[in-house]
Each structure stands twice: as C-alpha cells, then as structure tokens.
Design a protein around this motif. Structure first.
Motif, PDB file in Angstrom:
ATOM      1  N   PRO A 133      -7.562   2.171   6.066  1.00 50.95           N
ATOM      2  CA  PRO A 133      -8.189   1.066   6.825  1.00 50.95           C
ATOM      3  C   PRO A 133      -7.473  -0.269   6.617  1.00 50.95           C
ATOM      4  O   PRO A 133      -7.306  -1.040   7.573  1.00 50.95           O
ATOM      5  N   ALA A 134      -7.047  -0.542   5.384  1.00 50.85           N
ATOM      6  CA  ALA A 134      -6.361  -1.806   5.109  1.00 50.85           C
ATOM      7  C   ALA A 134      -5.025  -1.865   5.835  1.00 50.85           C
ATOM      8  O   ALA A 134      -4.626  -2.918   6.341  1.00 50.85           O
ATOM      9  N   ARG A 168       0.179  -3.153  18.142  1.00 49.98           N
ATOM     10  CA  ARG A 168      -0.766  -2.304  18.875  1.00 49.98           C
ATOM     11  C   ARG A 168      -0.680  -0.899  18.282  1.00 49.98           C
ATOM     12  O   ARG A 168       0.344  -0.220  18.399  1.00 49.98           O
ATOM     13  N   ALA A 194      -2.881  -4.498  12.872  1.00 47.83           N
ATOM     14  CA  ALA A 194      -3.577  -5.109  14.009  1.00 47.83           C
ATOM     15  C   ALA A 194      -3.616  -6.633  13.867  1.00 47.83           C
ATOM     16  O   ALA A 194      -3.432  -7.368  14.854  1.00 47.83           O
ATOM     17  N   GLY A 195      -3.817  -7.107  12.646  1.00 51.85           N
ATOM     18  CA  GLY A 195      -3.864  -8.541  12.406  1.00 51.85           C
ATOM     19  C   GLY A 195      -2.533  -9.229  12.636  1.00 51.85           C
ATOM     20  O   GLY A 195      -2.489 -10.436  12.926  1.00 51.85           O
ATOM     21  N   SER A 196      -1.431  -8.461  12.522  1.00 53.47           N
ATOM     22  CA  SER A 196      -0.100  -9.039  12.746  1.00 53.47           C
ATOM     23  C   SER A 196       0.285  -9.037  14.222  1.00 53.47           C
ATOM     24  O   SER A 196       1.354  -9.517  14.581  1.00 53.47           O
ATOM     25  N   VAL A 256      -4.173  -0.263   8.689  1.00 52.20           N
ATOM     26  CA  VAL A 256      -4.412  -0.441  10.121  1.00 52.20           C
ATOM     27  C   VAL A 256      -4.847  -1.872  10.422  1.00 52.20           C
ATOM     28  O   VAL A 256      -4.393  -2.493  11.395  1.00 52.20           O
ATOM     29  N   SER A 257      -5.714  -2.433   9.569  1.00 54.88           N
ATOM     30  CA  SER A 257      -6.165  -3.814   9.755  1.00 54.88           C
ATOM     31  C   SER A 257      -4.994  -4.791   9.635  1.00 54.88           C
ATOM     32  O   SER A 257      -4.896  -5.757  10.408  1.00 54.88           O
ATOM     33  N   HIS A 258      -4.106  -4.521   8.691  1.00 53.17           N
ATOM     34  CA  HIS A 258      -2.924  -5.380   8.501  1.00 53.17           C
ATOM     35  C   HIS A 258      -2.045  -5.367   9.749  1.00 53.17           C
ATOM     36  O   HIS A 258      -1.591  -6.426  10.211  1.00 53.17           O
ATOM     37  N   TRP A 284       0.811  -1.217   0.000  1.00 57.55           N
ATOM     38  CA  TRP A 284       0.000   0.000   0.000  1.00 57.55           C
ATOM     39  C   TRP A 284       0.848   1.274   0.000  1.00 57.55           C
ATOM     40  O   TRP A 284       0.342   2.338  -0.354  1.00 57.55           O
TER      41      TRP A 284
END
Length: 304
Positions: free
Chosen positions: A267-268, A279, A274-276, A270-272, A245
């Motif tokens: 959003p993608a 924090r 958080a998913g890893s 931040v989601s990436h 990105w």
C-alpha cells in the motif's frame, strides 16, 4: 533428523589455484538437495571430494556417517557425472550387467534389476542396442539407470537432464521423487533452475567453494517476494523513493520489478507512486523464483 553429508571448511587447491575455499554444509537424509552456483564455483570439485575421487587439501567431511574415502560408502552411493564416457561397444543390457557385477551383485538379482531399470528409464526396447548407437538423451537415461543399480542411499546427479527433451526431463523428475520416497538422499547439481525449483527440498547457493546461503523451497517466506507494477509517468524521484521499501528496483518500459520483504509495504508503494503523479494500472505480488533468488544471492556477474 540424521544427516547424509556433513562438511566443515572443506577446501581443495590444485597447486596455487584454489578450487574450493571452505565448503561447510549439511544435507539431510531423505531429501533432494540442490547445489547451485556459477561456472567455476567449485561444484564439480566439491562433488568429487564427497565421492572420494579427489583428496581434499583441508577441512573435514562425513558421508553417510563415515569419513571421506571410506570404501564401504561407495557401495551405498550412486553417481551420474556430467561428462561421462561409457563403454560404447556394449549394449544397454551388457553395460548395466557389467556395473552390477562391479557392485558385487549376483544372479538372479542382476537380471531382475537390469530389466527393471531399463523399463524405468524407457530403454527396455533398446536393451540390445550398442551404446555407440544411442543419442545424447538415451545415454543420459542409461547413465541414470547405472547410478541407481545398487539402490543407493545417496545419489549424486550432475546435470541429469542434460540433452533430454521435456518428456525425458519429466521422467527424471519422477525418478528423483521416487528415490526420495524410498528414503534415499539425492544431491543434485543442475543449471536448469526451473527443474531444481520443482524437484528439490532445499538448495545451497555457492560461490568460490563457499556456501553463500541455503534456502528451503516450496515454502512461503517473507524475504523472497517479487512485486511487479505496471505504471506510466514514473519519474526518477519516484523511482529513487521506492528504495525505502524495495531491496532492488528494475525498470523495463512501464513495468517495474521490485524485491520486497513483505506484502505489508505494497500500500505504501502504490500510494507513493500515485502521489508522485504516476498512473498505476496493475500490481502483482508473488514468491520470487529460484532464478531471481540466484541473481540476488550470487550476483548478476555469476551467471550459470
């Protein structure tokens, strides 16, 4: 809109050394145009060719609708060089009057114009002081006054805020804006990117005498966004994944600086993260600064 400067493949070589490889640009009438590049990029040589002080090796150019070297254009042009050597035995008033006569100006306009410019640059109280007694900042101011004597249609300013304090820089900024408002074109070369950013309408990034890119300033674009994320626990795999990105990712402790093309990818990202397992504490998106654009376009090895 008519143009003040048009060049096509303008180049200059001094013996076997090429100073300007092929300058192609267009400067609109009535705009403040920034000319940016690292040291040795060919900026000064390019300006000297546009002023008719250096003859180009090849290429074509027109200034105010006339070919390079046209004598009539010089009466419509002002110039403040970066490295100036003024007649330091003259007073400020004598210096301006001398240059006014070189322009062919006559009394009483010489008196009125000299007085007005000394007031404009804040030197009216020093009009009878010799230039050899001036500070660097005062010399910069009198040089600017000299560049504006003939109410030029085109003004070349090379590092006009060099040696000036914040008040002096603000004064120069206001003077440049006044020139634009009266319809003059200002061609500005400065290493102070913050000053360029708040003053210029457009800028050209050059290297080796070639234009790498031109940008409109003061307009929101979708290709110059800087995203700052404060996050803890970001692993190497997560950093590598961000590159799908972001054009560039820089890490400084818990702060991630990313170059993105559009806000839609936030959003993608931040989601990436958080998913890893990272924090995420804060996310800030803004238009990239001129300094950031300079480093992105010219490169980190092309410092000012």
């Amino acid at each position: 809109m008519t143009t003040a400067i048009e060049t096509h493949n303008l180049h200059k070589a001094f013996g076997g050394k090429v100073a300007v490889e092929g300058l192609t640009l267009s400067v609109r009438r009535g705009e403040v145009f920034g000319f940016l590049g690292p040291n040795g990029a060919g900026k000064s040589t390019s300006v000297k060719m546009l002023l008719g002080l250096v003859h180009p090796t090849g290429g074509e150019a027109n200034v105010l609708g006339r070919p390079l070297g046209d004598v009539g254009i010089r009466a419509k042009t002002g110039f403040l060089p970066e490295h100036f050597r003024f007649h330091d035995w003259l007073t400020a008033r004598e210096f301006l009057r001398y240059h006014a006569r070189l322009y062919g100006m006559r009394e009483p306009r010489i008196d009125s114009r000299t007085a007005a410019l000394l007031e404009l640059v804040g030197l009216a109280a020093h009009r009878d002081k010799r230039l050899k007694e001036f500070s660097k900042g005062m010399l910069q101011r009198i040089g600017l006054a000299q560049a504006l004597l003939n109410e030029p249609e085109l003004v070349f300013l090379d590092e006009p805020t060099s040696g000036l304090d914040p008040v002096g820089r603000l004064l120069v900024r206001d003077i440049i804006r006044d020139q634009r408002e009266r319809g003059a074109t200002v061609f500005l070369n400065s290493h102070l990117l913050g000053e360029v950013e708040v003053t210029c309408d457009r800028v050209a990034f050059i290297r080796h005498g070639r234009v790498l890119e031109m940008r409109e300033l003061g307009k929101t674009g979708d290709d110059g966004l800087a995203l700052a994320i404060r996050a803890a626990g970001v692993c190497e795999d997560a950093l590598r994944g961000l590159r799908q990105w972001a054009g560039a990712v820089r890490v400084n402790g818990d702060l991630l600086d990313l170059e993105i093309a559009t806000e839609d990818v936030i959003p993608a990202i931040v989601s990436h993260l958080a998913g890893s397992g990272a924090r995420v504490y804060s996310v800030t998106c803004r238009q990239a600064s001129l300094e950031e654009l300079f480093l992105r376009i010219v490169g980190v090895d092309g410092g000012l």
